[in-house]
Design a protein around this motif. Structure first.
Motif, PDB file in Angstrom:
ATOM      1  N   ASP A  43     -15.744  -2.523 -32.515  1.00 21.96           N
ATOM      2  CA  ASP A  43     -15.173  -1.283 -33.048  1.00 21.96           C
ATOM      3  C   ASP A  43     -14.056  -1.572 -34.042  1.00 21.96           C
ATOM      4  O   ASP A  43     -13.950  -0.913 -35.090  1.00 21.96           O
ATOM      5  N   ILE A  44     -13.212  -2.544 -33.723  1.00 22.20           N
ATOM      6  CA  ILE A  44     -12.123  -2.914 -34.644  1.00 22.20           C
ATOM      7  C   ILE A  44     -12.707  -3.475 -35.930  1.00 22.20           C
ATOM      8  O   ILE A  44     -12.248  -3.144 -37.039  1.00 22.20           O
ATOM      9  N   TRP A  45     -13.736  -4.299 -35.818  1.00 21.61           N
ATOM     10  CA  TRP A  45     -14.406  -4.862 -37.005  1.00 21.61           C
ATOM     11  C   TRP A  45     -14.985  -3.739 -37.861  1.00 21.61           C
ATOM     12  O   TRP A  45     -14.819  -3.722 -39.083  1.00 21.61           O
ATOM     13  N   ASN A  95     -14.240  -6.202 -24.008  1.00 21.27           N
ATOM     14  CA  ASN A  95     -13.710  -7.049 -25.078  1.00 21.27           C
ATOM     15  C   ASN A  95     -14.663  -7.100 -26.273  1.00 21.27           C
ATOM     16  O   ASN A  95     -14.241  -7.002 -27.436  1.00 21.27           O
ATOM     17  N   VAL A  96     -15.967  -7.243 -26.000  1.00 19.71           N
ATOM     18  CA  VAL A  96     -16.949  -7.342 -27.084  1.00 19.71           C
ATOM     19  C   VAL A  96     -17.042  -6.018 -27.843  1.00 19.71           C
ATOM     20  O   VAL A  96     -16.995  -5.982 -29.085  1.00 19.71           O
ATOM     21  N   PHE A  97     -17.166  -4.902 -27.127  1.00 19.68           N
ATOM     22  CA  PHE A  97     -17.296  -3.608 -27.808  1.00 19.68           C
ATOM     23  C   PHE A  97     -16.011  -3.238 -28.545  1.00 19.68           C
ATOM     24  O   PHE A  97     -16.066  -2.679 -29.646  1.00 19.68           O
ATOM     25  N   ALA A 155      -6.789 -12.293 -29.649  1.00 19.04           N
ATOM     26  CA  ALA A 155      -6.338 -10.957 -30.052  1.00 19.04           C
ATOM     27  C   ALA A 155      -7.344 -10.418 -31.069  1.00 19.04           C
ATOM     28  O   ALA A 155      -7.408 -10.915 -32.199  1.00 19.04           O
ATOM     29  N   PRO A 156      -8.156  -9.415 -30.708  1.00 24.62           N
ATOM     30  CA  PRO A 156      -9.236  -8.975 -31.604  1.00 24.62           C
ATOM     31  C   PRO A 156      -8.748  -8.516 -32.978  1.00 24.62           C
ATOM     32  O   PRO A 156      -9.389  -8.809 -33.988  1.00 24.62           O
ATOM     33  N   LEU A 166     -14.578 -15.412 -30.490  1.00 26.46           N
ATOM     34  CA  LEU A 166     -13.991 -14.444 -29.567  1.00 26.46           C
ATOM     35  C   LEU A 166     -13.979 -15.014 -28.143  1.00 26.46           C
ATOM     36  O   LEU A 166     -15.028 -15.221 -27.537  1.00 26.46           O
ATOM     37  N   THR A 167     -12.799 -15.264 -27.628  1.00 28.46           N
ATOM     38  CA  THR A 167     -12.634 -15.752 -26.260  1.00 28.46           C
ATOM     39  C   THR A 167     -11.746 -14.786 -25.491  1.00 28.46           C
ATOM     40  O   THR A 167     -11.201 -13.831 -26.059  1.00 28.46           O
TER      41      THR A 167
END
Length: 486
Positions: free
Chosen positions: A421-423, A415-417, A218-219, A213-214
Motif C-alpha cells: 500500500d505504501i509503495w 507487513n506485506v500488504f 521500515a516500509p 523486506l524483513t
C-alpha cells in the motif's frame, strides 16, 4: 463484390469455437451471413448475424478465406491476412454483395512499399491484431469484431496523428450497412509503438523490493529508496498524461456543459443498492463495513452536489486507460518514450449529448484503480509465498485481519500488504501529483469502484471483489487518497 458463395452451415464451424467469441454470441442458435465482400486473393470480409440466443440480431465482422465449395476458414493473424492492409494503403471503395460499401481511407503520410506479415506476440485481445511491415517499417493492423459497438479509435488516431502522444495513423476502413446506411469501423492501420505497458517496470520494481523486506525493515524508508530510480520517469509519465489530455481537448473541443453529477449520483445509488443485496463468498463483517463506507461516501457526495445537475471538469478522455495502455520504452538518454494505445473516448463531438459525461479525471481514476488491483494482487501472492497458503486466503485475510492465522502469520500478512500500500501510494504521488479530495474526483472514483465491484460480482470473481472491498473500506479513512494531476 465477391464471387464466392458462402454457405451458412460453414459459419458454425468458423465461429462456434473461435477463442475471441464472447459468451453471448457463442450461445447463438445459428449464424447467418448478412453481407460479405472479397478483399483480394480469396480473402473475405464477412458480416455475420447471430440468429436466436441472448445476442440475437447482433453482428460480427470476420476476415476469412473462401474456397469454391463455400467453406471458409478464418485468416487469423498469419501471412494471409494482408489484402485489407494493401487496400488501406491504396485507398479504395469496394461494393458488398448486398449493396453496401467498404471504404478504405489512406493517410497522406501513409507508407509505401512491400507489405509483409511479421510474427507478433499480441497477448489476449477481443479484437484482431497483427503486425505487418510496410517498406521496412512495422505497423499494427487492428480489426474490430462487433460492428454494433461504438468504436472511435480510428478517428481519434487520425485526429491525434502527429502529436506524439498516440501511434501514427496510416489509414482505416469502414463498412456501410446497405439497409440502414450506418457506417461501422472495421479496421485501422497505425505505426507500431515500441515498448511495453508501464505495468512492466512497476512490476519489476515491486517484485525486486520483496527480498529486501524483513521483519525489522521500515516500509516507508524502504519504499522511498527503492523507487528512487523510477522517480523522474514516473514524474515524466504524469506530465505526458497531462499533455495528452490538453492535446485531446484541443483537437476535440470542450463540452458546453459540466459533468452530469446528478445523473452519476442517481446511477451510483441504484448500483450500490443492487450490490448490497448480492451474495458473495467474502468475510461478512468486512463486507458490511465496506458497504457502510460506500453508502457514507455516496451520502457525503450527495451533500457536496446538492441542488446541482452538473459540475465543472467535463472533457474528453482516453476512456479505457489501463496500465498496459500507457506504453513506455527506454530512450538513449535514459528517459522513457511514451505513447497511449486503445483509445476508447465515449463521444467524439461536443455536439453529442453524451460528450459531457466524460472527464480526463476518469483516466486518473482508472490509473489509480489499476494500481490498486496491481499492488494488492502482488501482495497477496508474496504473502501466500511466505506463509505457504493460498493467495485467496491472504487476500481475504487482508480484509478481516486473518483470524485463522497465528500471530506471527498475521504479522507477515500485515507487513506485506502495508508495504504494498505504501509503495502504491508513492507511485501514485509521483505519477499523478498530490492527493486531492475534489468532489468530482471522488464521485468518479466511487463510480469506477462500483462498476468494477459489480463486474466482479456478476462474473463470480470473489478474489477481485475482495480487492474492491479493501479500497471501499479505505474510503472511511480520514486522509484523501484521490490523485490530482490533470
Amino acid at each position: 463484390m465477391s464471387t464466392h458463395v458462402i454457405r451458412d452451415e460453414h459459419l458454425e464451424h468458423l465461429l462456434r469455437t473461435a477463442p475471441w467469441m464472447p459468451r453471448d454470441l457463442r450461445a447463438a442458435h445459428r449464424y447467418e451471413l448478412a453481407d460479405h465482400v472479397e478483399l483480394g486473393s480469396g480473402e473475405l470480409l464477412l458480416v455475420v448475424t447471430a440468429a436466436g440466443g441472448p445476442a440475437a440480431g447482433e453482428r460480427v465482422f470476420v476476415t476469412a478465406r473462401g474456397n469454391p465449395s463455400g467453406a471458409v476458414t478464418e485468416t487469423g493473424d498469419g501471412p494471409h491476412g494482408l489484402a485489407a492492409v494493401r487496400r488501406v494503403l491504396a485507398g479504395a471503395r469496394l461494393r458488398t454483395t448486398r449493396g453496401g460499401h467498404v471504404d478504405f481511407r489512406r493517410a497522406p503520410s501513409a507508407p509505401a512499399g512491400e507489405v509483409r506479415w511479421r510474427p507478433f506476440d499480441r497477448g489476449w485481445s477481443s479484437n484482431s491484431l497483427s503486425l505487418v511491415e510496410v517498406g521496412g517499417s512495422p505497423y499494427v493492423h487492428k480489426t474490430y469484431r462487433r460492428p454494433d459497438e461504438t468504436v472511435h479509435e480510428p478517428e481519434l488516431l487520425r485526429l491525434m496523428s502527429g502529436t506524439g502522444h498516440t501511434p501514427e495513423w496510416a489509414g482505416d476502413y469502414t463498412y456501410t450497412d446497405p439497409v440502414h446506411g450506418t457506417r461501422h469501423p472495421v479496421g485501422v492501420l497505425y505505426r507500431h509503438a515500441p515498448g511495453h505497458g508501464i505495468d512492466t517496470p512497476l512490476r519489476e520494481n515491486l517484485r525486486s523490493l520483496w527480498p529486501r523486506l524483513t521483519d525489522g525493515t521500515a516500509p516507508e524508508q524502504l519504499v522511498r529508496s527503492h523507487l528512487l530510480p523510477l522517480e523522474p520517469k514516473l514524474a515524466a509519465a504524469g506530465r505526458f498524461l497531462r499533455d495528452f489530455h490538453q492535446e485531446l481537448a484541443a483537437r476535440l473541443g470542450t463540452p458546453a456543459t459540466g459533468y452530469p453529477v446528478a445523473d452519476a449520483l442517481a446511477r451510483s445509488s441504484a448500483r450500490l443498492a443492487e450490490l448490497a443485496r448480492a451474495d458473495a463468498p467474502l468475510p461478512e463483517a468486512a463486507r458490511r463495513a465496506a458497504f457502510d463506507a460506500l453508502a457514507t461516501e455516496l451520502r457525503l457526495l450527495g451533500g457536496e452536489f446538492h441542488g446541482r445537475a452538473t459540475a465543472p471538469g467535463a472533457g474528453p478522455c482516453h476512456g479505457d486507460l489501463h496500465l498496459s495502455h500507457l506504453l513506455c520504452s527506454d530512450a538513449a538518454d535514459g528517459t522513457w518514450r511514451m505513447s497511449v494505445i486503445d483509445l476508447s473516448t465515449p463521444a467524439l463531438s461536443p455536439e453529442d449529448p453524451g460528450y459531457a459525461a466524460q472527464s480526463p479525471l476518469q483516466d486518473l481514476v482508472a490509473v489509480r484503480r489499476a494500481l490498486e488491483y496491481f499492488a494488492a494482487d502482488e501482495a497477496a501472492f508474496e504473502s501466500s509465498r511466505r506463509l505457504g497458503i493460498d493467495s485467496t486466503e491472504t487476500m481475504n485475510g487482508s480484509l478481516d485481519g486473518a483470524p485463522g492465522l497465528p500471530p506471527a502469520g498475521r504479522a507477515v500478512l500485515e507487513n506485506v500488504f502495508r508495504t504494498a500500500d505504501i509503495w502504491r501510494e508513492r507511485v501514485l504521488r509521483l505519477l499523478l501529483g498530490p492527493a486531492s479530495d475534489s468532489p468530482l474526483r471522488r464521485l468518479l472514483y466511487l463510480r469506477r469502484l462500483l462498476h468494477e465491484l459489480g463486474y466482479n460480482h456478476d462474473h463470480a470473481r470473489p478474489y477481485h471483489a475482495a480487492i474492491d472491498l479493501r479500497h471501499a473500506l479505505a474510503l472511511a479513512l480520514p486522509a484523501p487518497t484521490t490523485y490530482a494531476r490533470t
